[in-house]
Write an enzyme that holds these catalytic residues in place. Sequence first.
Site, mmCIF file in Angstrom:
data_model
loop_
_atom_site.group_PDB
_atom_site.id
_atom_site.type_symbol
_atom_site.label_atom_id
_atom_site.label_comp_id
_atom_site.label_asym_id
_atom_site.label_seq_id
_atom_site.Cartn_x
_atom_site.Cartn_y
_atom_site.Cartn_z
ATOM 1 N N CYS A 20 -36.104 21.857 65.750
ATOM 2 C CA CYS A 20 -37.560 22.028 65.603
ATOM 3 C C CYS A 20 -38.095 23.035 66.612
ATOM 4 O O CYS A 20 -38.972 23.850 66.284
ATOM 5 C CB CYS A 20 -38.274 20.693 65.807
ATOM 6 S SG CYS A 20 -37.770 19.440 64.643
ATOM 7 N N ARG A 63 -37.837 18.571 56.709
ATOM 8 C CA ARG A 63 -38.407 19.911 56.924
ATOM 9 C C ARG A 63 -38.954 20.408 55.582
ATOM 10 O O ARG A 63 -38.217 21.009 54.795
ATOM 11 C CB ARG A 63 -37.339 20.862 57.459
ATOM 12 C CG ARG A 63 -36.762 20.427 58.774
ATOM 13 C CD ARG A 63 -35.730 21.372 59.330
ATOM 14 N NE ARG A 63 -34.961 20.679 60.351
ATOM 15 C CZ ARG A 63 -35.367 20.462 61.597
ATOM 16 N NH1 ARG A 63 -36.532 20.932 61.995
ATOM 17 N NH2 ARG A 63 -34.631 19.790 62.458
HETATM 18 C C1 BEZ Z 1 -33.754 18.813 65.664
HETATM 19 O O1 BEZ Z 1 -32.932 19.263 66.446
HETATM 20 O O2 BEZ Z 1 -34.842 19.337 65.459
HETATM 21 C C2 BEZ Z 1 -33.418 17.554 64.924
HETATM 22 C C3 BEZ Z 1 -32.097 17.363 64.552
HETATM 23 C C4 BEZ Z 1 -31.764 16.199 63.894
HETATM 24 C C5 BEZ Z 1 -32.740 15.254 63.611
HETATM 25 C C6 BEZ Z 1 -34.052 15.478 63.957
HETATM 26 C C7 BEZ Z 1 -34.400 16.636 64.604
#
Ligand code: BEZ
Length: 240
Positions: A56, A139
């Site tokens: 994110c 997402r």
């Molecule tokens: C992230 O790194 O943004 C992420 C990865 C896995 C689950 C939720 C967020």
Amino acid sequence: METIEAQEAIIPMPRIGDKAPSFQAVTTQGNINFPDDYMGKWVILFSHPADFTPVCTSEFMTFAHLEDKFGKANCKLVGLSIDGLYSHIAWLRTIKDKIEFNGMKNVEVKFPLIEDISMEVAKKYGMIQPGESKTQAVRAVFFIDPNSMIRAIIYYPLSLGRNFDEIYRALIAMQTADEFAVATPADWYPGDDVIVPPAGSCGTAEERMAEQNGEVECKDWFFCTKKLAEKEVLETVLKN
Ligand code: BEZ
């Protein structure tokens, strides 16, 4: 107070061609009344799973870096996660003060990030997909046009960072389709040939094949293309 049944009522996921569901929300840029505050503009409404997570963070920095480029295409960005306002503020401060990614640093996120602890907005937009996560939004990317209609939706799972070239390409392709009454073929970029609307009758199909006049070129009666210069596309869609 809503009953548990009411809270868990299934809300149909919005689809392409639907009006963008309305909501009011608190964001890092103040309160918003969606989609009314954005009438006359394209909006990319996107969700991310959580603040202070690496994928994110890489996405937010990329979107913030591209905000002016989207702005020139009359498009505003609005983000959302199921986190509170103070978490959002702390995360965006950390991004600005500490994180360097892909050559970007001191990145200030100036577009609104919605707090959605209640999941009200995430549920309205089908951003909670329980097979992936019951507590985090996937997402999602909603492309909403200047009349507040949903024009395209892309979903990615939690582990997959989005491709921002594709998000921008899709926006410009939809704007080009609207402005020039054409469609865009696979992997189209401005400057590539565009597809003219299909022949609506057998007579027109015959004429099309017989009268290929240099402007329109037909591979067959149902697949006709024409040139559309990159300059003409960009001068039309990048008006701002
Ligand atoms: C992230 O790194 O943004 C992420 C990865 C896995 C689950 C939720 C967020």
